[in-house]
Write a protein that holds these residues in place. Structure first.
Motif, short mmCIF file in Angstrom:
data_model
loop_
_atom_site.label_atom_id
_atom_site.label_comp_id
_atom_site.label_asym_id
_atom_site.label_seq_id
_atom_site.Cartn_x
_atom_site.Cartn_y
_atom_site.Cartn_z
N MET A 1 66.93 64.14 72.47
CA MET A 1 66.10 65.17 73.27
C MET A 1 65.32 65.96 72.32
SD MET A 1 66.16 66.03 76.25
CE MET A 1 65.22 67.29 77.35
N VAL A 33 69.53 71.92 82.67
CA VAL A 33 70.11 71.38 81.63
C VAL A 33 71.41 70.73 81.88
CG1 VAL A 33 71.44 71.81 79.51
CG2 VAL A 33 69.05 72.45 79.76
N ALA A 34 71.73 69.48 81.34
CA ALA A 34 72.95 68.90 81.66
C ALA A 34 73.42 68.34 80.24
CB ALA A 34 72.82 67.74 82.46
N LYS A 35 74.81 68.28 79.91
CA LYS A 35 75.31 67.91 78.74
C LYS A 35 76.48 67.12 78.93
CE LYS A 35 75.66 66.94 74.39
NZ LYS A 35 74.92 65.96 73.54
N GLN A 41 81.76 66.16 81.31
CA GLN A 41 80.34 66.76 81.94
C GLN A 41 80.76 68.24 81.48
OE1 GLN A 41 78.08 64.99 83.30
NE2 GLN A 41 76.70 66.74 82.98
N LYS A 44 76.19 71.27 83.94
CA LYS A 44 75.75 70.53 84.91
C LYS A 44 74.50 71.50 85.52
CE LYS A 44 80.59 69.48 86.03
NZ LYS A 44 81.55 69.72 87.18
N ASP A 45 73.41 70.95 85.38
CA ASP A 45 72.18 71.67 86.21
C ASP A 45 72.05 73.00 85.73
OD1 ASP A 45 69.83 71.72 87.63
OD2 ASP A 45 70.89 71.84 89.49
N ARG A 78 72.11 69.38 71.56
CA ARG A 78 71.03 68.54 72.21
C ARG A 78 71.54 68.21 73.71
NH1 ARG A 78 67.12 64.81 68.46
NH2 ARG A 78 66.76 66.21 67.05
N PRO A 79 70.92 68.73 74.62
CA PRO A 79 71.20 68.43 75.96
C PRO A 79 70.93 67.08 76.19
CG PRO A 79 69.23 69.56 75.96
CD PRO A 79 69.68 69.69 74.67
N ASN A 80 71.63 66.38 77.20
CA ASN A 80 71.17 65.01 77.65
C ASN A 80 69.92 65.08 78.79
OD1 ASN A 80 74.56 64.93 77.63
ND2 ASN A 80 73.31 63.17 76.44
N HIS A 81 69.90 66.35 79.23
CA HIS A 81 68.76 66.46 80.29
C HIS A 81 68.23 67.73 80.42
CE1 HIS A 81 66.32 65.71 83.95
NE2 HIS A 81 66.91 66.67 84.29
N GLY A 82 67.28 68.00 80.72
CA GLY A 82 66.64 69.33 80.75
C GLY A 82 66.09 69.89 79.38
#
Length: 534
Positions: A1, A33-35, A41, A44-45, A78-82
């Protein structure tokens, strides 16, 4: 990421804090951000903005995602998203070194110091002053000593960190972040090992750095500290943000309701006093480091009694606990459990029915890389073995039963303890001590680094154990905790027991006066009978 560093467009209106101080532009932000860690989880967002010149608190139960979010902000995870956005030109971010260069410093909950290096070397680690390419030891010591003096901490610059107590190591971590002139300082539970006076000093340090435009992300379970320091509070639950709100509009009760998702009172269980004629289960006579003190510490503990021990850092509280358990060999005195001397080793003390829950679960209580089952059953392998072989079925059954009884939240007894939240680690530590139903349980900082929900569970557990007949000694730097749990309170100062107070409408101020030496010793304690640990 890829972690993006991007200048924000436009100028945000400064936000006023509870003291009227102007809070400026965003220094660091996360957007959606999601991780996840495997099937868990963790975030979440998540979208949150940390502004210059502000203290932004993150609160929630253990496992809510606070520490993970802090580590994402610091580049350690490191986040998985965002994206994570830090003011500055766009650049590829390689955590964690580039985060430090970008002006983000992390003080982790589990201290990350080099025990073999001195206090000064740890403070200046990674940015040592150099002369002709070589580290200048004189300049390093001079700069570190100045930082220590400015902060008002009492630390010897040349002392190896491995010789420091937990609270002193925490101070070194704080000083190292300050030394890096960070624009964003993330503090994960920075006050868990600090005394009241040291917490006040830390508060003053935080206020000074935010006046210079630094942003402080303050992760804490201590809601009083949060309300006293924070400009903005973000409440998290189950990896999501419940709300982000100005601190001045919140109270402890409103935060607890948001954290737990239900209305509740932050109270201690009602005290049920033991019978006055309850038998003495623990008798201590003349306990001390040196035979030069003829009397040493003398105390009695009855069945079902909760004895609180209060005092400032260095007063001898933890030393007393280790001596009782024989983890630190006393030079004089005797410890008698149920009428029988316990012997002169922790194993003999444990086998006799004395258990100690140490203040530092990571270093002294748990084997962090091993499973829950292994940690719970390690001291009890003798009773779980047949013909020299461990009965795996019995160990698994015991671990599962303890996890159920104590409410340990984990996917499986086979997961490593270091994957658990602080509250669940503490419950495992309790379980390790309770397998043999000890006659006396010594609890040194039993709720350090746990959230409000876990605290309530631990308080109820302590009360239940006392009602079942165990003698309990509770040592805590939180005097409110001692007063809320104990039937009787010992106050220590300089290795001495300076007061033995029944907890009947006992005031916090009375305990503090004794701890600071503002009150004379009780009339029955003559100077030549001073109870001392040298």
């Amino acid at each position: 990421m890829v972690l993006l560093m991007s200048a924000r467009q436009g100028v945000a209106e400064p936000l006023p804090d509870s003291e009227g101080r102007g809070v400026g532009d965003p220094l660091i932000e996360v957007v959606g951000v999601a991780k996840h860690f495997g099937g868990v989880q963790a975030l979440k967002d998540i979208s949150v903005s940390i502004r210059s010149g502000s203290v932004h608190a993150l609160v929630g139960e253990n496992g809510a995602g606070k520490s993970t979010l802090g580590r994402v902000l610091a580049g350690a995870v490191r986040p998985n998203h965002g994206p994570v956005l830090i003011g500055g030109p766009p650049a590829r971010h390689h955590p964690p070194r580039d985060a430090i260069r970008a002006g983000v410093a992390l003080i982790a909950q589990e201290l990350e110091l080099v025990p073999g290096l001195t206090v000064a070397q740890n403070i200046m680690l990674g940015h040592e002053p150099r002369t002709r390419g070589l580290v200048s030891r004189a300049k390093l010591r001079e700069q570190a000593s100045q930082i220590i003096a400015d902060a008002g901490f009492d630390l010897a610059a040349d002392l190896p960190v491995g010789e420091l107590k937990v609270a002193e190591r925490q101070q070194v971590e704080i000083l190292r972040a300050i030394a890096r002139n960070a624009r964003v300082i993330i503090m994960d539970e920075p006050t868990t090992a600090l005394t009241v006076t040291e917490v006040e000093k830390l508060g003053a340090i935080i206020r000074n750095v935010v006046r210079d435009g630094v942003a402080v992300v303050y992760v804490s379970h201590n809601l009083k500290d949060v309300l006293a320091l924070a400009d903005t509070i973000t409440v998290m639950r189950n990896g999501s943000i419940v709300k982000t709100t100005p601190a001045h509009g919140e109270t402890e009760h409103s935060l607890v309701e948001a954290i737990l998702g239900r209305a509740t009172d932050v109270v201690f269980p009602p005290q049920k006093r033991p019978s006055q004629d309850a038998p003495v289960v623990l008798s201590v006579t003349g306990l001390g480091h040196s035979r030069a003190h003829d009397r040493g510490i003398t105390l009695e503990l009855r069945r079902g009694e909760i004895l609180g021990v209060a005092g400032l850092l260095g007063s001898g509280r933890s030393t007393l606990a280790r001596m009782l358990f024989q983890a630190e060999r006393p030079g004089s005195g005797e410890v008698i459990l149920d009428g029988t001397p316990i012997g002169h080793s922790p194993r003999k003390a444990f086998n006799a029915g004395l258990a100690l829950l140490p203040e530092d679960r990571r270093e002294l209580g748990l084997i962090m890389g091993r499973s829950i089952t292994e940690n719970l059953t390690l001291p009890h392998l003798g009773q779980l073995s047949r013909a020299g072989l461990v009965d795996r079925g019995r160990t698994a059954q015991m671990a599962e039963q303890l996890m159920t009884d104590l409410g340990v939240s984990a996917p499986s007894p086979r997961v490593a303890v270091d994957t658990l939240s602080g509250g669940n680690q503490q419950k495992v530590l309790f379980g390790k001590c309770l397998v043999r139903h000890p006659k006396v349980l010594i609890l040194d900082e039993p709720t350090r680094g746990v959230d409000v929900g876990a605290k309530l569970n631990i308080y109820s557990l302590i009360q239940r154990l006392a009602q079942e007949g165990a003698g309990i000694i509770v040592i805590s730097s939180e005097i409110e905790e001692v007063l809320g749990l104990a039937h009787r309170v010992l106050v220590m100062r300089g290795g001495e027991v300076v007061a033995d107070l029944p907890n009947e409408r006992l005031e916090l101020s009375t305990v503090m006066q004794a701890a600071f030496g503002l009150e004379t010793r009780e009339p029955h304690a003559q100077p030549d009978q001073a109870q001392v640990i040298a």
